[in-house]
Scaffold this motif. Structure first.
Motif, mmCIF file in Angstrom:
data_model
loop_
_atom_site.group_PDB
_atom_site.id
_atom_site.type_symbol
_atom_site.label_atom_id
_atom_site.label_comp_id
_atom_site.label_asym_id
_atom_site.label_seq_id
_atom_site.Cartn_x
_atom_site.Cartn_y
_atom_site.Cartn_z
ATOM 1 N N GLN A 46 58.710 39.526 -7.532
ATOM 2 C CA GLN A 46 59.611 39.704 -6.398
ATOM 3 C C GLN A 46 59.155 38.872 -5.203
ATOM 4 N N ALA A 47 57.848 38.728 -5.035
ATOM 5 C CA ALA A 47 57.324 37.942 -3.913
ATOM 6 C C ALA A 47 57.758 36.490 -3.976
ATOM 7 N N SER A 48 57.995 35.981 -5.181
ATOM 8 C CA SER A 48 58.408 34.581 -5.310
ATOM 9 C C SER A 48 59.749 34.317 -4.647
ATOM 10 N N ALA A 49 60.520 35.362 -4.395
ATOM 11 C CA ALA A 49 61.870 35.208 -3.839
ATOM 12 C C ALA A 49 61.907 35.345 -2.320
ATOM 13 N N LEU A 50 60.753 35.345 -1.672
ATOM 14 C CA LEU A 50 60.730 35.636 -0.234
ATOM 15 C C LEU A 50 60.843 34.407 0.653
ATOM 16 N N LEU A 51 60.047 33.387 0.403
ATOM 17 C CA LEU A 51 59.819 32.368 1.420
ATOM 18 C C LEU A 51 61.059 31.575 1.805
ATOM 19 N N MET A 52 61.714 30.930 0.860
ATOM 20 C CA MET A 52 62.792 30.013 1.224
ATOM 21 C C MET A 52 64.033 30.741 1.716
ATOM 22 N N THR A 53 64.287 31.941 1.205
ATOM 23 C CA THR A 53 65.464 32.678 1.659
ATOM 24 C C THR A 53 65.180 33.390 2.983
ATOM 25 N N TYR A 54 64.259 34.314 2.959
ATOM 26 C CA TYR A 54 63.955 35.070 4.173
ATOM 27 C C TYR A 54 63.264 34.206 5.213
ATOM 28 N N GLY A 55 62.472 33.214 4.780
ATOM 29 C CA GLY A 55 61.866 32.298 5.737
ATOM 30 C C GLY A 55 62.914 31.495 6.475
ATOM 31 N N THR A 56 63.907 31.003 5.746
ATOM 32 C CA THR A 56 65.022 30.307 6.382
ATOM 33 C C THR A 56 65.751 31.220 7.355
ATOM 34 N N THR A 57 66.010 32.451 6.913
ATOM 35 C CA THR A 57 66.852 33.343 7.710
ATOM 36 C C THR A 57 66.159 33.854 8.956
ATOM 37 N N ILE A 58 64.871 34.192 8.861
ATOM 38 C CA ILE A 58 64.200 34.670 10.071
ATOM 39 C C ILE A 58 64.124 33.540 11.098
ATOM 40 N N HIS A 59 63.907 32.308 10.639
ATOM 41 C CA HIS A 59 63.932 31.158 11.546
ATOM 42 C C HIS A 59 65.326 30.968 12.138
ATOM 43 N N ALA A 60 66.343 31.103 11.285
ATOM 44 C CA ALA A 60 67.712 30.912 11.761
ATOM 45 C C ALA A 60 68.101 31.955 12.803
ATOM 46 N N LEU A 61 67.912 33.222 12.465
ATOM 47 C CA LEU A 61 68.387 34.284 13.353
ATOM 48 C C LEU A 61 67.563 34.377 14.636
ATOM 49 N N LYS A 62 66.245 34.247 14.536
ATOM 50 C CA LYS A 62 65.380 34.401 15.708
ATOM 51 C C LYS A 62 65.279 33.114 16.525
ATOM 52 N N ASP A 63 64.889 32.034 15.862
ATOM 53 C CA ASP A 63 64.559 30.811 16.581
ATOM 54 C C ASP A 63 65.784 29.984 16.939
ATOM 55 N N ARG A 64 66.804 30.015 16.115
ATOM 56 C CA ARG A 64 68.010 29.217 16.364
ATOM 57 C C ARG A 64 69.195 30.065 16.814
ATOM 58 N N GLY A 65 69.253 31.316 16.381
ATOM 59 C CA GLY A 65 70.396 32.163 16.700
ATOM 60 C C GLY A 65 70.193 33.091 17.879
ATOM 61 N N ASP A 66 68.956 33.236 18.367
ATOM 62 C CA ASP A 66 68.667 34.112 19.513
ATOM 63 C C ASP A 66 69.262 35.504 19.315
ATOM 64 N N GLY A 99 72.080 23.435 13.939
ATOM 65 C CA GLY A 99 71.538 23.193 12.611
ATOM 66 C C GLY A 99 70.273 23.999 12.374
ATOM 67 N N VAL A 100 70.059 24.372 11.110
ATOM 68 C CA VAL A 100 68.871 25.132 10.714
ATOM 69 C C VAL A 100 68.207 24.389 9.559
ATOM 70 N N PHE A 101 67.083 23.754 9.825
ATOM 71 C CA PHE A 101 66.356 22.996 8.796
ATOM 72 C C PHE A 101 64.965 23.614 8.698
ATOM 73 N N TRP A 102 64.864 24.650 7.863
ATOM 74 C CA TRP A 102 63.625 25.405 7.793
ATOM 75 C C TRP A 102 62.453 24.549 7.314
ATOM 76 N N GLY A 103 62.687 23.676 6.340
ATOM 77 C CA GLY A 103 61.610 22.859 5.809
ATOM 78 C C GLY A 103 60.961 22.000 6.885
ATOM 79 N N ALA A 104 61.774 21.396 7.747
ATOM 80 C CA ALA A 104 61.236 20.588 8.834
ATOM 81 C C ALA A 104 60.520 21.460 9.859
ATOM 82 N N PHE A 105 61.051 22.652 10.096
ATOM 83 C CA PHE A 105 60.397 23.593 11.015
ATOM 84 C C PHE A 105 59.007 23.956 10.506
ATOM 85 N N VAL A 106 58.883 24.203 9.209
ATOM 86 C CA VAL A 106 57.580 24.539 8.615
ATOM 87 C C VAL A 106 56.585 23.411 8.858
#
Length: 331
Positions: free
Chosen positions: A116-136, A268-275
């Motif tokens: 289950q842990a394998s499914a965390l980073l790219m999905t939830y990592g993208t979304t927490i960056h999107a909602l918090k850092d880009r979506g305020d 725009g939300v580019f999580w990979g570049a943010f990382v």
């Protein structure tokens, strides 16, 4: 070790399973015995040379994985053999073992299943960056999530609810609507999968407006693109934030007069570049995700697992927009 490789440009059917030498860690690296590799939309694009990054062939697709450290290279002090870890590497993980830079790893907390842990980073990592850092995002916001039953979409439903938002999930079927409701969506809009004419597009925009309410959506989380983006933009609130996550339905052409009329932003939300640019902020986000998981406020959904020799089927299912939640290849 066995590895699934792309040797030529093409679809999932072009991938081949081969035996490769067991990797050894260079200085600053560790070798991880991979337990599971989650499949993500970039995997479908990269093998066709349609993604912004094009690794040199032959290589293994698969951009995120979990597993156990089996060897440690010179100069690595943080990790030891037996540690449970996960990482996002962009590619290279559809194989039994991988050598990876030690600073790309995160520890998997006790009590969290490796698959289950394998499914965390790219999905939830993208979304927490999107909602918090880009979506305020703020408590009390209304969030419209397109493609809400896929892995990224469900992470947006769960995280938006965790932050105190009202969530409207947009999906393409009743089955997906049930999944989105179970994840916490307050309301659901079912959109058509077939091509929409102008009248159908207006009708969908009205459905979005009815669902989000008269003030509009403070955040539109768009993982779909194509013909669905403009109707969603028409339902945005004054000074709303339209987050561009991906576009499996195609790259939308947006009427920019709407941004003037709503005084809204398209971000725009580019999580990979943010990382790559801000690893410390990303690390803090990942730690927050683990805390939310352990508190029971998020719970990554894996709808199906595949063995390595059938990984191409998982990529095909995601490419054809058949997936609910995450698809994971287990070793």
């Amino acid at each position: 070790m066995k590895a699934l490789l792309t040797k030529a440009v093409g679809g999932p059917e072009t991938l081949v399973l081969e035996d490769l030498p067991t990797p050894t860690p260079a200085a600053g690296e560790v070798v991880v015995d991979i337990a599971a590799c989650a499949i993500n939309y970039p995997d479908t694009l990269m093998i066709r040379d349609l993604y912004q990054f094009r690794p040199e062939r032959p290589y293994s697709p698969g951009g995120e994985f979990s597993g156990t450290v089996s060897a440690v290279g010179e100069g690595v002090s943080r990790w030891k053999v037996g540690d449970r870890v996960l990482a996002s590497t962009g590619s290279g993980a559809l194989r039994e073992q991988i050598a990876v830079a030690a600073d790309r790893l995160f520890e998997v907390p006790a009590g969290i299943d490796l698959v289950q842990a394998s499914a965390l980073l790219m999905t939830y990592g993208t979304t927490i960056h999107a909602l918090k850092d880009r979506g305020d995002i703020e408590a009390g916001n209304t969030v419209l999530v397109l493609g809400a039953a896929g892995g990224v979409g469900l992470s947006a439903v769960e995280l938006a609810k965790a932050y105190g938002a009202r969530v409207v999930a947009a999906v393409s079927s009743e089955d997906k609507a049930a999944v989105a409701r179970k994840a916490g969506a307050d309301d659901v809009v079912i959109y058509p999968r077939e091509d929409m004419d102008k009248d159908a597009s207006k009708a969908l925009a009205q459905s979005f407006k009815d669902a989000v309410g008269p003030q509009g959506a403070d955040i539109v989380y768009d993982i779909v693109g194509g013909q669905y983006s403009e109707p969603a933009l028409r339902a945005i609130a004054w000074e709303g934030r339209f987050l561009v996550i991906g576009f499996p339905a195609g790259i939308a052409r947006m009427p920019l007069n709407l941004t003037l009329l709503k005084s809204c932003d398209i971000r725009g939300v580019f999580w990979g570049a943010f990382v790559a640019r801000e690893p410390q902020r990303n690390g803090a986000n990942i730690e927050e995700l683990f805390a939310l998981w352990q508190d029971g406020r998020i719970n990554p959904l894996i709808s199906q697992t595949y063995p390595l020799d059938r990984a191409h089927e998982a990529i095909a299912a995601l490419e054809n927009r058949q997936a609910i939640g995450k698809l994971v290849v287990t070793m």
